[in-house]
Design a protein around this motif. Sequence first.
Motif, PDB file in Angstrom:
ATOM      1  N   ASP A  80       0.867  -1.156   0.000  1.00  0.00           N
ATOM      2  CA  ASP A  80       0.000   0.000   0.000  1.00  0.00           C
ATOM      3  C   ASP A  80       0.921   1.228   0.000  1.00  0.00           C
ATOM      4  O   ASP A  80       2.069   1.141   0.455  1.00  0.00           O
ATOM      5  CB  ASP A  80      -0.871  -0.040   1.265  1.00  0.00           C
ATOM      6  CG  ASP A  80      -1.561   1.269   1.522  1.00  0.00           C
ATOM      7  OD1 ASP A  80      -2.263   1.750   0.619  1.00  0.00           O
ATOM      8  OD2 ASP A  80      -1.386   1.826   2.630  1.00  0.00           O
ATOM      9  N   ASP A  82      -0.032   5.036   0.765  1.00  0.00           N
ATOM     10  CA  ASP A  82      -0.238   6.053   1.800  1.00  0.00           C
ATOM     11  C   ASP A  82      -0.406   5.420   3.184  1.00  0.00           C
ATOM     12  O   ASP A  82      -1.300   4.612   3.409  1.00  0.00           O
ATOM     13  CB  ASP A  82      -1.462   6.905   1.454  1.00  0.00           C
ATOM     14  CG  ASP A  82      -1.297   7.580   0.090  1.00  0.00           C
ATOM     15  OD1 ASP A  82      -0.151   7.931  -0.259  1.00  0.00           O
ATOM     16  OD2 ASP A  82      -2.308   7.735  -0.626  1.00  0.00           O
ATOM     17  N   GLY A  83       0.461   5.792   4.095  1.00  0.00           N
ATOM     18  CA  GLY A  83       0.412   5.236   5.444  1.00  0.00           C
ATOM     19  C   GLY A  83       1.255   3.987   5.596  1.00  0.00           C
ATOM     20  O   GLY A  83       1.386   3.458   6.704  1.00  0.00           O
ATOM     21  N   THR A  84       1.812   3.496   4.457  1.00  0.00           N
ATOM     22  CA  THR A  84       2.660   2.298   4.527  1.00  0.00           C
ATOM     23  C   THR A  84       4.074   2.620   4.020  1.00  0.00           C
ATOM     24  O   THR A  84       5.042   2.527   4.776  1.00  0.00           O
ATOM     25  CB  THR A  84       2.051   1.144   3.715  1.00  0.00           C
ATOM     26  OG1 THR A  84       0.751   0.864   4.237  1.00  0.00           O
ATOM     27  CG2 THR A  84       2.909  -0.121   3.828  1.00  0.00           C
ATOM     28  N   ASP A 194      -1.546  -0.711   5.796  1.00  0.00           N
ATOM     29  CA  ASP A 194      -1.761  -0.178   7.149  1.00  0.00           C
ATOM     30  C   ASP A 194      -3.207  -0.271   7.636  1.00  0.00           C
ATOM     31  O   ASP A 194      -3.476   0.067   8.783  1.00  0.00           O
ATOM     32  CB  ASP A 194      -1.275   1.281   7.248  1.00  0.00           C
ATOM     33  CG  ASP A 194      -2.108   2.235   6.391  1.00  0.00           C
ATOM     34  OD1 ASP A 194      -2.469   1.845   5.266  1.00  0.00           O
ATOM     35  OD2 ASP A 194      -2.402   3.350   6.856  1.00  0.00           O
ATOM     36  N   ASP A 198      -6.469  -3.330   3.138  1.00  0.00           N
ATOM     37  CA  ASP A 198      -5.276  -3.875   2.468  1.00  0.00           C
ATOM     38  C   ASP A 198      -5.177  -5.388   2.655  1.00  0.00           C
ATOM     39  O   ASP A 198      -4.977  -6.134   1.689  1.00  0.00           O
ATOM     40  CB  ASP A 198      -4.007  -3.193   3.012  1.00  0.00           C
ATOM     41  CG  ASP A 198      -3.988  -1.697   2.752  1.00  0.00           C
ATOM     42  OD1 ASP A 198      -4.234  -1.296   1.601  1.00  0.00           O
ATOM     43  OD2 ASP A 198      -3.737  -0.933   3.702  1.00  0.00           O
TER      44      ASP A 198
HETATM   45 MG   LIG Z   1      -2.894   3.124   3.539  1.00  0.00          MG
END
Ligand SMILES: [Mg+2]
Length: 244
Positions: A80, A82-84, A194, A198
């Motif tokens: 992933d 965004d955020g990962t 995240d 996912d």
């Molecule tokens: Mg994410």
Amino acid sequence: LAVARRPRAAAAAATAWLAGTAEFAWTRVASGPRTRAEVTTMALTSAVIPPLATWHWLRGTVQHLGVRPWKGLPDLVLFDRDGTLVHDFPYNGDPDWVRPVPGAKEALDRLRARGVQVGVVSNQSGVARGIITRAQVDACMERLAELLGPFDTLQICPHGPDDGCDCRKPAPGMVKAACAELGVDPARCVVIGDIGADVDAAAAAGAVGMLVPTPVTRKAEIDAADWALTTVTEAVDVVLDGSW
Ligand SMILES: [Mg+2]
Ligand SMILES: [Zn+2]
């Protein structure tokens, strides 16, 4: 064997053990000097070695009960975005705000060095919502590759949650498309992200999902995950040691 209840079986076992030990001792005596000390040493050690070897084997077997089988390396690891791989700035369309998380570059390079293909699967509903353009998404993906190195596949879903597409995670479309593009069996693919969407997309595609939670990840999603790791580095450790 219960000696009291099965005396014949016990006697047979004892005889077999004596015969086995004698044979083992004779094999070891035959090749050496036949002095009294040597023969005594061989006879005693021949009685001791088999139980020790059996104990060693048994202990190893018991120690490894419940250990996950070694699966080797996967063929593909999908991340992933965004955020990962990068800090999550919601609906970001500015390449200058593509900021990798600590350890992301090293984790990807370790996979590449071992011949594991790497890719990105990213929901970008900001496009459907009219917040960002597809060109901005592509510019951010280009910046991502500049910072983190080349990806073997890039999958982007520009749709919104109500569009009914089959690519937006938790649907399996992007994971399946990435595997199909690279000729990889989804069962040999790991997806690291995240949030629950996912790992759910991974499961729906027949891949293995790993959660690396951030402060926005719900506790229920963490509890439901087969794998929950603290950092991308730790997740890649699990991938590379074959226990994924
Ligand atoms: Mg994410
Ligand atoms: Zn989609």
